[in-house]
Each structure stands twice: as structure tokens, then as C-alpha cells.
Design a protein around this motif. Structure first.
Motif, PDB file in Angstrom:
ATOM      1  N   UNK A  45       0.818  -1.216   0.000  1.00 43.21           N
ATOM      2  CA  UNK A  45       0.000   0.000   0.000  1.00 43.21           C
ATOM      3  C   UNK A  45       0.858   1.275   0.000  1.00 43.21           C
ATOM      4  N   UNK A  46       1.891   1.304   0.833  1.00 47.99           N
ATOM      5  CA  UNK A  46       2.746   2.499   0.909  1.00 47.99           C
ATOM      6  C   UNK A  46       3.412   2.764  -0.442  1.00 47.99           C
ATOM      7  N   UNK A  47       3.782   1.698  -1.121  1.00 43.96           N
ATOM      8  CA  UNK A  47       4.431   1.832  -2.423  1.00 43.96           C
ATOM      9  C   UNK A  47       3.449   2.379  -3.473  1.00 43.96           C
ATOM     10  N   UNK A  48       2.194   1.917  -3.415  1.00 47.34           N
ATOM     11  CA  UNK A  48       1.174   2.418  -4.348  1.00 47.34           C
ATOM     12  C   UNK A  48       0.920   3.908  -4.099  1.00 47.34           C
ATOM     13  N   UNK A  49       0.911   4.274  -2.826  1.00 48.66           N
ATOM     14  CA  UNK A  49       0.705   5.670  -2.460  1.00 48.66           C
ATOM     15  C   UNK A  49       1.834   6.527  -3.044  1.00 48.66           C
ATOM     16  N   UNK A  50       3.035   6.050  -2.911  1.00 48.93           N
ATOM     17  CA  UNK A  50       4.215   6.745  -3.428  1.00 48.93           C
ATOM     18  C   UNK A  50       4.129   6.874  -4.954  1.00 48.93           C
ATOM     19  N   UNK A  51       3.701   5.808  -5.615  1.00 45.42           N
ATOM     20  CA  UNK A  51       3.573   5.816  -7.082  1.00 45.42           C
ATOM     21  C   UNK A  51       2.555   6.880  -7.517  1.00 45.42           C
ATOM     22  N   UNK A  52       1.408   6.906  -6.850  1.00 47.23           N
ATOM     23  CA  UNK A  52       0.352   7.845  -7.237  1.00 47.23           C
ATOM     24  C   UNK A  52       0.776   9.296  -6.974  1.00 47.23           C
ATOM     25  N   UNK A  53       1.525   9.497  -5.891  1.00 51.33           N
ATOM     26  CA  UNK A  53       1.955  10.862  -5.561  1.00 51.33           C
ATOM     27  C   UNK A  53       2.874  11.439  -6.634  1.00 51.33           C
ATOM     28  N   UNK A  54       3.548  10.549  -7.344  1.00 49.99           N
ATOM     29  CA  UNK A  54       4.507  11.026  -8.343  1.00 49.99           C
ATOM     30  C   UNK A  54       3.993  10.975  -9.773  1.00 49.99           C
ATOM     31  N   UNK A  55       2.880  10.359  -9.970  1.00 42.74           N
ATOM     32  CA  UNK A  55       2.362  10.163 -11.328  1.00 42.74           C
ATOM     33  C   UNK A  55       1.754  11.462 -11.853  1.00 42.74           C
ATOM     34  N   UNK A  56       2.025  11.821 -13.118  1.00 40.95           N
ATOM     35  CA  UNK A  56       1.378  13.022 -13.672  1.00 40.95           C
ATOM     36  C   UNK A  56      -0.140  12.895 -13.569  1.00 40.95           C
ATOM     37  N   UNK A  57      -0.799  14.001 -13.208  1.00 42.93           N
ATOM     38  CA  UNK A  57      -2.246  13.933 -12.961  1.00 42.93           C
ATOM     39  C   UNK A  57      -3.054  13.634 -14.216  1.00 42.93           C
ATOM     40  N   UNK A  58      -2.451  13.882 -15.382  1.00 47.83           N
ATOM     41  CA  UNK A  58      -3.211  13.629 -16.621  1.00 47.83           C
ATOM     42  C   UNK A  58      -3.026  12.204 -17.151  1.00 47.83           C
ATOM     43  N   UNK A  59      -2.273  11.371 -16.435  1.00 46.02           N
ATOM     44  CA  UNK A  59      -2.080   9.986 -16.904  1.00 46.02           C
ATOM     45  C   UNK A  59      -3.366   9.177 -16.651  1.00 46.02           C
ATOM     46  N   UNK A  60      -3.971   8.597 -17.702  1.00 47.63           N
ATOM     47  CA  UNK A  60      -5.163   7.767 -17.464  1.00 47.63           C
ATOM     48  C   UNK A  60      -4.807   6.560 -16.597  1.00 47.63           C
ATOM     49  N   UNK A  61      -5.686   6.245 -15.657  1.00 46.32           N
ATOM     50  CA  UNK A  61      -5.420   5.175 -14.686  1.00 46.32           C
ATOM     51  C   UNK A  61      -6.605   4.233 -14.586  1.00 46.32           C
ATOM     52  N   UNK A  62      -6.327   2.958 -14.473  1.00 43.57           N
ATOM     53  CA  UNK A  62      -7.404   1.980 -14.297  1.00 43.57           C
ATOM     54  C   UNK A  62      -6.909   0.912 -13.314  1.00 43.57           C
ATOM     55  N   UNK A  63      -7.707   0.647 -12.287  1.00 45.18           N
ATOM     56  CA  UNK A  63      -7.372  -0.442 -11.355  1.00 45.18           C
ATOM     57  C   UNK A  63      -7.882  -1.749 -11.937  1.00 45.18           C
ATOM     58  N   UNK A  64      -7.092  -2.811 -11.786  1.00 44.03           N
ATOM     59  CA  UNK A  64      -7.514  -4.142 -12.237  1.00 44.03           C
ATOM     60  C   UNK A  64      -7.204  -5.142 -11.132  1.00 44.03           C
TER      61      UNK A  64
END
Ligand SMILES: Cc1cc2nc3c(=O)[nH]c(=O)nc-3n(C[C@H](O)[C@H](O)[C@H](O)COP(=O)(O)OP(=O)(O)OC[C@H]3O[C@@H](n4cnc5c(N)ncnc54)[C@H](O)[C@@H]3O)c2cc1C
Length: 304
Positions: A45-64
Motif C-alpha cells: 500500500x505504501x508503495x502504491x501511495x508513493x507511485x500515485x503521488x509522483x504520477x502526472x495527474x493527466x495519466x489515465x489510470x485503471x485499477x484491475x
């Protein structure tokens, strides 16, 4: 984060696994469809949080999760897939509640509840999805639904903020869940409240449910469960069957002979075959019965 050099970024600062041009046939139960530009499987979870904090806000995202309710079109998904399965895998008792993370499969949850003398989670065994997917879909069967068991959920926002939310903050219905004020968020965990019960009875119920499913569903061929929602007071399968559509085939996609609300991949079905068959079933049922069927499965990505 420079999305053109993601692997290098990952090596330096993140612990999860970033892959490029991922064939989504490997991540969907239909075993059909296109390629996702990027896929990130967080370490935790902490790693996912870190990934999202750094990802450009305009990058399309989909959870699977297990991809058991998902069709990715043949033109692929031009964004990043967050793969929860095998990543967010914590499952434990917290006082009287079960804390379950988004990547835990339903069958594992059902067995964990039974072994803790809790009942009411048996139905999860028949849903081949993850907790995240079951929350997103309000998955259910045999009179039970996911959100009936939810005390509260844990979500990550698009910016990587970790929040807890109550069920009252969502519009929850039949195979439908949405935040009351629209926000892009992902389920990362949930606390479930179950009743105390007899572990042996729960185990027998789980076994009976599995037998019932394999007798009525075409589980030997790749499929995505029920394709259409049941219209109020009706069964989509009966409507489809009454229109003579059982066995109707387009390319490698076929309306199952065993269960008319299932579309099975009988060979090398493309996502286009499946989507065309969905459209044809919808049009035929509307024309012959006047009832409009709405897909339960999520269709994402670009047409080829
Ligand atoms: C044989 C078979 C039987 C089935 N039987 C049933 C049944 O009885 N009842 C039923 O309700 N369904 C059933 N399904 C459909 C499916 O299993 C459920 O909808 C399940 O909840 C999907 O979970 P998943 O993890 O596979 O989600 P996916 O298919 O991976 O995703 C489905 C949707 O949920 C979203 N999502 C996934 N994870 C998250 C997350 N962490 N946060 C936010 N959004 C997320 C995805 O973006 C997508 O829009 C069946 C499917 C199969 C193949």
C-alpha cells in the motif's frame, strides 16, 4: 515522473514492478483484448501511495484485480493499469472486523472468514474477483451483496492521499457503486462486519455454492460471468434464451449453450468479436422483447 523512462524511475525510487506494453489477455478472464501501455504492480500500500503521488495527474489510470468483469478493447489502453492482485494482499482480524486489502480474492476471504467462525461471507467464494473489484461492482450472488458486509473502506485518491470512507458516502445499488461527489479514487482495503457462526456450516455452504456454480456455469471456457445486469424482476439469461440466441457465434465469441447470459471465448476471440456479440444480443433482445439490456461488464480502451 517522466513516463517515457518509467523503468529507470522505478529502479531508483519505487519497490513495485512497472511493465510496458502489457498484453491484457493475461489479466482478463476472457483471455481476449489489447495491450496496456503501462502496468504497475505495487509492492504494498505504501508503495502504491508513493507511485500515485509522483504520477502526472493527466495519466489515465485503471485499477484491475482479477479482470473477471473487464474487456479491454483490441486497440489497447493508453494509460497505466494498477494491478492490485498479488499486491495489496493483507487479510487479518482487527478486533471483531476483518481487514481485507483490495488484491485479496473472494475465495480466500470466504475461507478466512469461515476459519474465524464468522458467517455471511460464503458467497464471496463464487465470485472470481478481488476485494477491490467486488467493492467497485458491488458484486453479489444468492441474495448477498458485497456492501452489505462493509463497515468502512480505505481508498487512495488520484494524488495518493489515503482516506477512510463510510458506506453512506456512496450511491450503492445493484452492481453499481459511485461516490456521491465524483472523485477519482481506488479502493485499497475494507473493514467487514460479519456475524459469528459455525465454521462447519460455513464450510459446507462454501462447498455447496461451488458445486451449484460449476453445474450451471460454463467454467471450462474463458468468460466474464454474467455479461448483462438482470432487468428489474427479470432474468437476462431467460430473455436472451427466449430470443434463440444460445450458441450464436461471432468469430471466437459465443453465447454460452449452458448459460445464456455468459459469452465464452471458444478459441481466439478478439475483444471486437465479444463486443460485437454483446451489441447484437442487446439489439436482438430489444427488438424481440422490448427490453433494453445493460452490460454489467466494464469495457475499456480503444477500438482497433
Ligand atoms: C465465472 C464467473 C462468475 C462470476 N460470478 C459473479 C457473481 O456471481 N456475482 C457478481 O457480482 N459477479 C460475478 N462475476 C463477475 C466478477 O467476478 C465480479 O464483478 C468481480 O467483482 C470483479 O472483480 P475483479 O477483481 O476481477 O475486477 P476487474 O474485472 O479487474 O475490474 C472490474 C471493474 O472494477 C474496477 N476495479 C477493480 N479493482 C478496483 C479497485 N481496487 N478500486 C476501484 N476500482 C476497481 C475496474 O477498474 C473495473 O472497472 C463473475 C465472473 C466470472 C468470470
Amino acid at each position: 515522473m517522466n513516463m517515457s523512462e518509467p523503468t529507470q524511475f522505478t529502479a531508483q525510487t519505487l519497490r513495485g514492478e512497472l511493465s510496458l506494453d502489457v498484453d491484457m489477455r493475461r489479466h482478463t478472464s476472457w483471455r481476449a483484448g489489447g495491450v496496456a501501455k503501462r502496468m504497475y504492480q505495487p509492492a504494498d500500500l505504501a508503495d502504491l501511495q508513493c507511485f500515485l503521488q509522483r504520477l502526472p495527474l493527466n495519466e489515465p489510470l485503471m485499477a484491475v484485480g482479477l479482470g473477471s468483469n473487464l474487456l479491454v478493447r483490441d486497440g489497447g489502453y493508453r494509460g497505466t493499469v494498477l494491478l492490485m492482485l498479488g499486491a495489496l494482499a493483507e487479510l487479518r482480524m482487527e478486533g471483531e472486523l476483518i481487514y481485507v486489502q483490495a488484491g485479496v480474492p473472494g475465495a480466500k476471504l470466504a475461507r478466512f472468514a469461515a476459519s474465524n467462525n464468522l458467517c455471511g461471507a460464503e458467497f464471496f467464494v463464487g465470485i472470481p474477483g478481488t476485494m477491490g473489484g467486488m467493492l467497485a461492482m458491488n458484486a453479489g450472488c444468492y441474495g448477498s451483496e458485497t456492501w452489505q458486509k462493509v463497515e468502512r473502506v480505505q481508498v487512495l485518491t488520484r494524488r495518493g492521499e489515503l482516506l477512510e470512507r463510510a458506506p453512506q458516502e456512496y450511491d450503492i445499488g445493484y452492481r453499481h457503486v459511485a461516490l456521491r461527489d465524483a472523485n477519482e479514487e481506488f479502493f485499497v482495503g475494507a473493514w467487514l462486519k460479519l456475524e459469528s457462526g459455525d465454521v462447519e456450516v460455513a464450510r459446507q455452504d462454501i462447498k455447496a455454492l461451488m458445486e451449484k456454480r460449476s453445474a450451471s456455469q460454463p467454467l471450462q471456457l474463458p468468460n466474464s460471468g454474467s455479461v448483462f445486469r438482470n432487468p428489474e424482476g427479470m432474468h437476462a439469461a431467460k430473455l436472451i434464451e427466449s430470443c434463440g440466441l444460445k450458441g450464436r457465434t461471432i468469430g471466437g465469441a459465443q453465447v454460452s449453450e449452458k448459460h445464456a447470459n455468459f459469452i465464452v471465448n471458444i478459441g481466439e476471440a478478439t475483444a471486437t468479436d465479444i463486443e460485437n456479440l454483446i451489441n447484437e444480443v442487446q439489439a436482438t433482445v430489444l427488438q424481440q422483447t422490448g427490453v433494453e439490456l445493460h452490460p454489467e461488464v466494464k469495457i475499456m480502451g480503444e477500438k482497433k
